[in-house]
Design an enzyme around this catalytic site. Structure first.
Site, PDB file in Angstrom:
ATOM      1  N   LYS A 133      11.308  -8.773   3.576  1.00 56.56           N
ATOM      2  CA  LYS A 133      12.148  -9.954   3.311  1.00 56.56           C
ATOM      3  C   LYS A 133      13.391  -9.969   4.210  1.00 56.56           C
ATOM      4  O   LYS A 133      13.822 -11.029   4.664  1.00 56.56           O
ATOM      5  CB  LYS A 133      12.521  -9.995   1.833  1.00 56.56           C
ATOM      6  N   THR A 173      -2.925 -17.341  -0.202  1.00 55.92           N
ATOM      7  CA  THR A 173      -3.850 -16.210  -0.262  1.00 55.92           C
ATOM      8  C   THR A 173      -3.046 -14.914  -0.360  1.00 55.92           C
ATOM      9  O   THR A 173      -1.820 -14.903  -0.239  1.00 55.92           O
ATOM     10  CB  THR A 173      -4.734 -16.155   1.003  1.00 55.92           C
ATOM     11  N   GLU A 226       3.233  -1.352  -8.866  1.00 57.69           N
ATOM     12  CA  GLU A 226       1.815  -1.057  -8.650  1.00 57.69           C
ATOM     13  C   GLU A 226       1.543   0.414  -8.983  1.00 57.69           C
ATOM     14  O   GLU A 226       2.474   1.226  -9.089  1.00 57.69           O
ATOM     15  CB  GLU A 226       1.460  -1.269  -7.167  1.00 57.69           C
ATOM     16  N   GLY A 260       6.768 -14.375 -10.484  1.00 60.04           N
ATOM     17  CA  GLY A 260       6.356 -15.126 -11.670  1.00 60.04           C
ATOM     18  C   GLY A 260       5.415 -16.243 -11.283  1.00 60.04           C
ATOM     19  O   GLY A 260       5.507 -16.806 -10.197  1.00 60.04           O
TER      20      GLY A 260
END
Lengths: 346, 346
Positions: A229, A100, A214, A327
């Site tokens: 991360k 999600t 964005e 990707g």
């Protein structure tokens, strides 16, 4: 061997995973003795379907691509309209795939999905950074308690191997420092600024035009995405319990000018937005900031939207891996390798 | 769990492996439930010892380093003086570690060691390029027939993960092309020629002085060493049956002048000795030659004695890994990871 799968989230990554299941059906059966049975799908926008006898995957994928909906895929005796938690409660599945949308602030609804799946005895594969950033230790403990497997290769650098690389290929090593290029958008921009003398604004506009950035580019250009991360690597690999606010620094690239880049170039150096975390005197020091690297550093040669990480190890020296950080197929593959490894270990 | 190990070859790599067993004893026991029992060692120069109840590893390692001999390490009821094949025939071992000197022309004595071990029901870990270059398929079949495991992570890029990366982290992918920098000596020389304007002869002399290049540098500078690795990758990863003489080209760096390198530099390019192999119309095309790469190629940024490989995959895009291609602990680690993975799978 049949493995029943429930898919929560049927966007780009979920569909990428289903595409791989279709494309690699024979290889999966012959080489891995793996036959997927899709018993349920839930998507916040597209609706849900529960069909314990299995959903025809190629036909379902075609339907979702054509209609953009899940609930109206025709299967006899299917139950439609359940919410994702009820799908998980009712589905008889071996594996939940959680893909999600990431909410890095709350970790929801992904964290609730994962807890529910564990309690139902399902193994979980996810690419969702939210739960791993916020609740990693709790979820690992809950998986252990329920005697199920939990994999999340895709949360850093999508399908480029990071956690599997450490677990299967570099085990026995002590990892004391990790640094790398964890945001493809900003690396693309820095590459354009250096190679084509493009201004920061022009590079950003191009990244937005190409779909890398964005409309609100803050998460990328101010280093928040890379920091998430770095926090994951700090907690998963170095054993920390850091929150993003525990980072020593978080500086993005918005202050970097073309003059800075050209000056570095004239010195034989190159700016990269480097995320790093290291163990120092028992403390974990995590940061994201632009760093001027000598061209001899393997990370200096990483151009475009590619991601890369260097692991500093005690036995194997410096190991660097480069690959895509995003990707459809690449991230779908992250789920695929988690599912196959769990299939072989469950 | 105890695992009995017989070590054939007690030079740099064998001792590197034993050092890791000593250094990581607690981790191996606690994290992997692995307790090594060294039951025999044979080395062509240092003699042999067989002691089915186990050899004290730290004391043995100290002895070998101090005296340079194996046969006179004091163990009660040890048998000394057997040749390597007789050690294998008499040893009761789970795993043979084969790290004798590589003979790329005959593959001996390593291939005979491996065959004998398989027939005795032992799993085998090796870093020896000879058997893998010459007899890969035969040995894989023999391992299967005897229901034992066969691992050889160290034959390409020492402990930097290649085969484990493909098997555990990139499985399901179709690999159609591999290219990389497979010889650290020549990469060191090219880096020196470009960065310090050093002539080919001076760079070679420096590489020899630093121990990177042999007195007879032919294997490195004429591309034979890189070619052996390309042939291994062609056969192991792409499923070929190539011999070194089947390569399309084998051109080393001895024809590269400092003028070539400076001209490339002025064009924004960089010379690297590239080993590559690819599937084209069902045929495998393998080659080693100097290639002028654009600086945007991840391989262009690989400086010094580092090795690197790029795998072109159908799902995960281009995945590149960089790391040491040699070294005592680094190559000892290649054996360690093979042994641990076999321990978990046997």
């Amino acid at each position: 061997m049949q493995r029943k799968i429930v898919l929560i989230g049927c966007g780009v990554v979920g569909q990428g995973f289903l595409e791989i299941l279709v494309k690699k059906k024979e290889l999966l059966a012959n080489k891995f003795d793996f036959e997927p049975v899709l018993v349920g799908v839930a998507d916040m926008m597209k609706g849900s379907i529960l069909a314990q006898d299995g959903i025809d995957i190629p036909a379902f994928l075609e339907h979702v691509k054509a209609k953009g909906t899940v609930h109206d895929f025709p299967v006899e005796s299917a139950i439609v309209g359940l919410n994702s938690i009820d799908i998980l409660k009712q589905a008889e599945a071996d594996i939940m795939v959680e893909v999600t949308y990431t909410d890095i602030k709350t970790g929801e609804p992904a964290s609730s999905h994962i807890r529910t799946a564990f309690e139902k005895g399902m193994c979980v594969a996810t690419t969702n950074k939210g739960p791993i950033t916020l609740h990693f230790k709790e979820l690992v403990d809950l998986a252990k308690k329920n005697n199920v497997l939990f994999k999340y290769e895709g949360v850093v650098m999508s399908g480029t191997p990071i956690f599997d690389l450490l677990d299967y290929c570099l085990a026995v090593n002590d990892i004391h420092e990790i640094k790398g290029i964890l945001n493809g958008t900003t690396n693309f921009m820095l590459t354009k600024m250096e190679d084509e003398n493009m201004s920061y604004q022009d590079a950003l506009a191009l990244a937005q035009k190409l779909g890398y950035a964005e409309a609100d580019p803050t998460a990328d250009v101010e280093g928040f995405d890379a920091l998430a991360k770095v926090i994951i690597l700090s907690n998963v690999v170095l054993g920390g319990s850091l929150k993003p606010s525990d980072a020593k620094e978080r500086i993005g690239i918005s202050g970097i000018t073309i003059e800075d880049i050209q000056k570095a170039k004239s010195e034989g150096m190159r700016y990269k937005l480097i995320g790093s975390t290291k163990l120092e005197n028992g403390q974990i020091i995590a940061s994201v900031k632009p760093v001027k690297l000598p061209l001899s550093d393997p990370l200096a040669g990483v151009g475009g939207a590619v991601n890369a990480l260097t692991f500093k190890t005690d036995l194997s020296g410096d190991i660097t891996i480069l690959g895509p950080g995003a990707g459809k197929l690449e991230t779908g593959f992250a789920i695929m390798i988690d599912v196959i490894n769990m299939h072989q270990e469950m």
